[in-house]
Structures are given as structure tokens and as C-alpha cells.
Design an enzyme around this catalytic site. Sequence first.
Site, short mmCIF file in Angstrom:
data_model
loop_
_atom_site.label_atom_id
_atom_site.label_comp_id
_atom_site.label_asym_id
_atom_site.label_seq_id
_atom_site.Cartn_x
_atom_site.Cartn_y
_atom_site.Cartn_z
N LYS A 219 32.40 18.65 39.67
CA LYS A 219 31.32 18.64 38.90
C LYS A 219 30.24 19.49 39.72
O LYS A 219 29.98 19.33 40.85
CB LYS A 219 30.75 17.25 38.96
CG LYS A 219 29.87 16.66 37.72
CD LYS A 219 29.76 15.43 37.63
CE LYS A 219 28.90 14.72 36.60
NZ LYS A 219 28.77 13.25 36.63
C1 E4P Z 1 27.14 11.73 33.85
O1 E4P Z 1 27.96 12.34 34.43
C2 E4P Z 1 25.89 11.11 34.97
O2 E4P Z 1 26.66 10.36 35.84
C3 E4P Z 1 25.27 9.74 34.13
O3 E4P Z 1 25.68 9.86 32.83
C4 E4P Z 1 23.89 9.82 34.45
O4 E4P Z 1 23.49 8.78 33.72
P1 E4P Z 1 21.93 8.09 33.85
O5 E4P Z 1 21.03 9.09 33.51
O6 E4P Z 1 21.77 6.91 33.16
O7 E4P Z 1 21.65 8.04 35.52
#
Ligand code: E4P
Length: 217
Positions: free
Chosen positions: A83
Site C-alpha cells: 500500500k
Molecule cells: C483503508 O485501507 C483504511 O485503512 C481505512 O479504511 C481507513 O478508515 P478510517 O477512515 O475509518 O480510519
Amino acid sequence: MKLFVDTGSIKDIESIAALGILDGVTTNPSLLAKEPGDFRQNLKRICEIVKGPVSGEVTATDFAGMLQQGHDIAKIDAHMVVKVPLTRDGIRACKALSGEGIRVNVTLCFSAAQALLAAKAGASFISPFVGRLDDIATNGMELIREIVAIYGNYEFTTEILVASCRHPIHIVEAAKLGADIATCPPAVIEQMFNHPLTNIGLEKFLKDWEKAQAVKA
Ligand code: E4P
């Protein structure tokens, strides 16, 4: 539509995987920082449990650092997806890693223009954050609608991974729009099961059954 869980908790992943409805896992540095132990070993264990795409995020912000960390993450297991954030260096790293056959998930996407850049850089996944857009009074699902249309126009193969899902309606709306994947915290997957009429209906079926057995006895 694929369902991913957004967590670093091995206990939660084990319990959701046992339900047979889990296709993959997303993590981020905030989520992994909460878990005890070595993050590489934790990611390896998650891959063994899920046997589907597991995203591990780089923390470097420069191209060379991202490449180095990306290689390190990809080596953990064949299920690992690297990522990277949607920055100039992140897009460059996406192009380079994808060129080597490493799957990349481009994260922190908040606009259709950004999603287009990720697709052009060969991302396997794009992660638009719907909840964080809703938080600033901007309709996150509208972004998903735009990305679905743009990717469809050009047949990009990048999968739309709807992230920052905060409740079951986000998942249902993402599915209605034809997004490929939704990722959400374990608690939201729990909420997807719930309907009071299911509980009331089951209770009545069992009571009626018991009553009939008592009469027959
Ligand atoms: C996705 O890959 C992220 O880790 C995640 O969905 C972020 O979510 P949040 O905005 O609830 O922290």
C-alpha cells in the site's frame, strides 16, 4: 462483491474468517501500531488465515524508501499487497513496483483525478476513503460513482476498494454502484448481520416448535 476487513487484529480476523465471507484484509500504520508483536510476523499470520489479498502500507515518503519497504513487504508472503499513499512519490513507486509484478494498493484517495493517476500507474487497487469525505460534509459515495464511470470508460483493471466504510449502508451503496471491494472494521461486519425481525422470527419459530412437541408428548 468482495468484502475485506480493515484491522490488524489477528483475533478479529480469525473470527471473521471462520464465517466464510472474508476475501481479504487491509491494514494501515495506525491499525498495525495498536497490535503487539512484530508487524511482519503479524502480517504473515494474517496471510495464512485469509489466503487472500492483505495490504501492508509503506511508511517511507520518498520514492527510494517506498521501493525498499515495498520489496520488504512483498517478501512477507505471496498474498501481500503493497500500500502506497497517493503522492507523487507514491504514484512513481506504484508504477515501479507494479512493473515488477508486485500488487499495489494506492491509498488516501479523495478525488477522481487521483484515482485516474493510480490506474494509469498500474495499481491493482485504488482505495477511496468514503467515511473521511462524509466527515467533511462531502458525499463519499459520489466519488465512488465517478471512479466506477471513469474506470468503466477505459476498461482499467484497477479494482475499486471502497475504504473508510463506517456502517453497513456504505457497503450496500458501494455494492449498488458496482465497486469491486468494500473494506470495513470488524464491528461493521457484525452490524451487517443484525436485523430485529430475524431475532423475533427465530424466537417465534423455536417457541412454536417447542409448544408442538409438548402437545405431542
Ligand atoms: C483503508 O485501507 C483504511 O485503512 C481505512 O479504511 C481507513 O478508515 P478510517 O477512515 O475509518 O480510519
